[in-house]
Design a protein around this motif. Structure first.
Motif, PDB file in Angstrom:
ATOM      1  N   PHE A   1       0.825  -1.205   0.000  1.00 17.43           N
ATOM      2  CA  PHE A   1       0.000   0.000   0.000  1.00 17.43           C
ATOM      3  C   PHE A   1       0.858   1.252   0.000  1.00 17.43           C
ATOM      4  O   PHE A   1       0.497   2.256  -0.630  1.00 17.43           O
ATOM      5  CB  PHE A   1      -0.946   0.023   1.203  1.00 17.43           C
ATOM      6  N   THR A   2       1.991   1.225   0.703  1.00  9.70           N
ATOM      7  CA  THR A   2       2.888   2.378   0.712  1.00  9.70           C
ATOM      8  C   THR A   2       3.361   2.711  -0.692  1.00  9.70           C
ATOM      9  O   THR A   2       3.554   3.897  -1.032  1.00  9.70           O
ATOM     10  CB  THR A   2       4.098   2.103   1.624  1.00  9.70           C
ATOM     11  N   PHE A   3       3.549   1.705  -1.535  1.00 10.21           N
ATOM     12  CA  PHE A   3       3.933   1.930  -2.931  1.00 10.21           C
ATOM     13  C   PHE A   3       2.897   2.788  -3.642  1.00 10.21           C
ATOM     14  O   PHE A   3       3.229   3.784  -4.315  1.00 10.21           O
ATOM     15  CB  PHE A   3       4.117   0.577  -3.618  1.00 10.21           C
ATOM     16  N   THR A   4       1.628   2.435  -3.505  1.00  8.71           N
ATOM     17  CA  THR A   4       0.563   3.232  -4.136  1.00  8.71           C
ATOM     18  C   THR A   4       0.428   4.596  -3.472  1.00  8.71           C
ATOM     19  O   THR A   4       0.313   5.624  -4.156  1.00  8.71           O
ATOM     20  CB  THR A   4      -0.778   2.477  -4.056  1.00  8.71           C
TER      21      THR A   4
ATOM     22  N   LEU B   1       3.437  -6.604  -9.535  1.00  6.53           N
ATOM     23  CA  LEU B   1       4.048  -5.283  -9.380  1.00  6.53           C
ATOM     24  C   LEU B   1       3.968  -4.474 -10.668  1.00  6.53           C
ATOM     25  O   LEU B   1       3.799  -3.253 -10.637  1.00  6.53           O
ATOM     26  CB  LEU B   1       5.503  -5.420  -8.943  1.00  6.53           C
ATOM     27  N   ALA B   2       4.104  -5.141 -11.819  1.00  4.88           N
ATOM     28  CA  ALA B   2       4.010  -4.432 -13.100  1.00  4.88           C
ATOM     29  C   ALA B   2       2.621  -3.820 -13.268  1.00  4.88           C
ATOM     30  O   ALA B   2       2.480  -2.651 -13.681  1.00  4.88           O
ATOM     31  CB  ALA B   2       4.322  -5.382 -14.249  1.00  4.88           C
ATOM     32  N   LEU B   3       1.578  -4.587 -12.948  1.00  5.39           N
ATOM     33  CA  LEU B   3       0.219  -4.071 -13.058  1.00  5.39           C
ATOM     34  C   LEU B   3      -0.020  -2.943 -12.060  1.00  5.39           C
ATOM     35  O   LEU B   3      -0.649  -1.931 -12.393  1.00  5.39           O
ATOM     36  CB  LEU B   3      -0.789  -5.199 -12.827  1.00  5.39           C
TER      37      LEU B   3
ATOM     38  N   ASN C   1     -11.743  -3.043  -4.680  1.00  9.41           N
ATOM     39  CA  ASN C   1     -10.839  -1.940  -4.375  1.00  9.41           C
ATOM     40  C   ASN C   1      -9.450  -2.252  -4.949  1.00  9.41           C
ATOM     41  O   ASN C   1      -8.844  -3.266  -4.598  1.00  9.41           O
ATOM     42  CB  ASN C   1     -10.783  -1.780  -2.854  1.00  9.41           C
ATOM     43  N   PRO C   2      -8.916  -1.410  -5.841  1.00  9.67           N
ATOM     44  CA  PRO C   2      -7.643  -1.752  -6.492  1.00  9.67           C
ATOM     45  C   PRO C   2      -6.485  -1.959  -5.536  1.00  9.67           C
ATOM     46  O   PRO C   2      -5.662  -2.849  -5.729  1.00  9.67           O
ATOM     47  CB  PRO C   2      -7.387  -0.559  -7.429  1.00  9.67           C
TER      48      PRO C   2
ATOM     49  N   TYR D   1      -4.281  -5.559  -5.331  1.00  8.07           N
ATOM     50  CA  TYR D   1      -2.835  -5.738  -5.487  1.00  8.07           C
ATOM     51  C   TYR D   1      -2.204  -6.276  -4.196  1.00  8.07           C
ATOM     52  O   TYR D   1      -1.258  -7.074  -4.257  1.00  8.07           O
ATOM     53  CB  TYR D   1      -2.189  -4.415  -5.899  1.00  8.07           C
ATOM     54  N   ILE D   2      -2.730  -5.885  -3.046  1.00  2.00           N
ATOM     55  CA  ILE D   2      -2.228  -6.431  -1.782  1.00  2.00           C
ATOM     56  C   ILE D   2      -2.528  -7.926  -1.711  1.00  2.00           C
ATOM     57  O   ILE D   2      -1.667  -8.739  -1.320  1.00  2.00           O
ATOM     58  CB  ILE D   2      -2.849  -5.678  -0.589  1.00  2.00           C
ATOM     59  N   ASP D   3      -3.753  -8.330  -2.078  1.00  2.00           N
ATOM     60  CA  ASP D   3      -4.115  -9.746  -2.045  1.00  2.00           C
ATOM     61  C   ASP D   3      -3.242 -10.574  -2.981  1.00  2.00           C
ATOM     62  O   ASP D   3      -2.843 -11.696  -2.648  1.00  2.00           O
ATOM     63  CB  ASP D   3      -5.588  -9.911  -2.435  1.00  2.00           C
ATOM     64  N   LEU D   4      -2.943 -10.038  -4.162  1.00  4.16           N
ATOM     65  CA  LEU D   4      -2.089 -10.765  -5.107  1.00  4.16           C
ATOM     66  C   LEU D   4      -0.704 -10.999  -4.518  1.00  4.16           C
ATOM     67  O   LEU D   4      -0.132 -12.093  -4.653  1.00  4.16           O
ATOM     68  CB  LEU D   4      -1.978  -9.984  -6.417  1.00  4.16           C
TER      69      LEU D   4
END
Length: 309
Positions: A117-120, A189-191, A254-255, A259-262
């Motif tokens: 989440f910090t990345f986003t 991570l790419a997505l 929620n996007p 991404y966190i779940d992936l």
């Protein structure tokens, strides 16, 4: 006849100029002139960005190096900041509130959520200030303005990759064994990077005209974090509660949560496919495509207005 009368007679008898009656746009077209700083077409804009790919990469690396240049610990803060956040969330949510109950491998679960989440969050915050915080550069040089939000998002990706080494150590320390599923980290991570970049471009355009937006964003991002299952399992929170179906759909679609779940599914053995929302990869790809395209076009539409009063 006096000299003045003679000049007046000559002026009256001279043929009219061929430019008389033309609008400024028609005169510019006649003489091959173009507007300074005009927005290029979308294909040409993409080509200009590609030609400046080395500048984007170098600018991102330079900003990352300079970010902690005044701190005594320097680049260590790239890892220390999300780790300290994870520690605070563990103490408050894991121990005091008890969100760790029913979540196997809670520490890897929590740290992965915080890092991703910090990345986003960092990408969006940096994108908000990408134009308004770089006005000197924008006004001094001619280049595609999209270079700036892309560079800031690339900087955040570099910082995350640097932090991933620590994340791997934490995973190994809590008994996670590397498997083939760890390779899913790269497409995930790419997505997420594409999604972050598109969202950062939207915020860069909004922030270029409304600098106060940067003061509001921390509250918005904090609310988004609480709705993304960073410190708790959304499945467990919703279990046994009469939550409207549309709220449940919003939470799982929620996007940030996607991404966190992936990443949790890729890295944590106890996080099973049954805990993923249906069609999670479709959600991840759809969000990346939608936000990447919409954000890029939205930013490009205002290209000629950035840096102007």
């Amino acid at each position: 006849m006096s000299e003045t009368t003679h000049d007046s007679a000559v002026a009256m008898s001279a043929p009219p100029s061929s430019d008389e009656g033309l609008t400024p746009a028609q005169r510019a077209q006649k003489y091959g002139l173009s507007q300074s700083g005009a927005r290029p077409g979308l294909p040409e804009y993409i080509r200009e960005l590609w030609h400046r790919r080395h500048f984007i990469s170098a600018f991102a690396s330079a900003k990352l190096t300079a970010q902690y240049s005044q701190a005594k610990l320097g680049q260590v803060w790239q890892v220390a900041t999300p780790l300290l956040n994870a520690l605070v969330y563990y103490l408050i949510f894991g121990l005091l509130i008890g969100t760790r109950k029913g979540v196997p491998d809670f520490v890897p679960f929590l740290v992965t959520g915080v890092f991703i989440f910090t990345f986003t969050q960092s990408s969006v915050m940096a994108g908000t200030r990408a134009i308004s915080g770089s006005l000197g550069l924008v006004r001094a040089l001619h280049f595609p303005r999209a270079c700036l939000p892309i560079s800031f998002c690339l900087m955040q990706l570099q910082q995350l990759l640097f932090s991933m080494g620590v994340l791997v150590i934490i995973l190994l320390g809590f008994g996670q064994v590397p498997t083939w599923s760890w390779l899913l980290v790269f497409p995930a991570l790419a997505l997420q990077f594409i999604f972050n970049t598109g969202l950062a471009m939207v915020m860069a355009r909004l922030g270029s005209k409304t600098p106060d937006l940067a003061q509001l964003m921390p509250f918005i991002m904090r609310t988004w974090m609480y709705a993304s299952g960073v410190m708790f399992s959304i499945d467990l929170i919703l279990k046994g509660k009469a939550v409207p179906k549309f709220v449940e759909i919003l939470l799982f679609a929620n996007p940030a949560a996607v991404y966190i779940d992936l990443m949790r599914f890729a890295l944590i053995d106890s996080f099973k496919a049954s805990q993923l929302p249906p069609h999670v990869w479709a959600f991840a790809g759809g969000w990346a495509l939608l936000m990447g395209v919409v954000g890029f076009v939205y930013f490009w539409k205002a290209e000629e207005r950035y840096g102007r009063g």
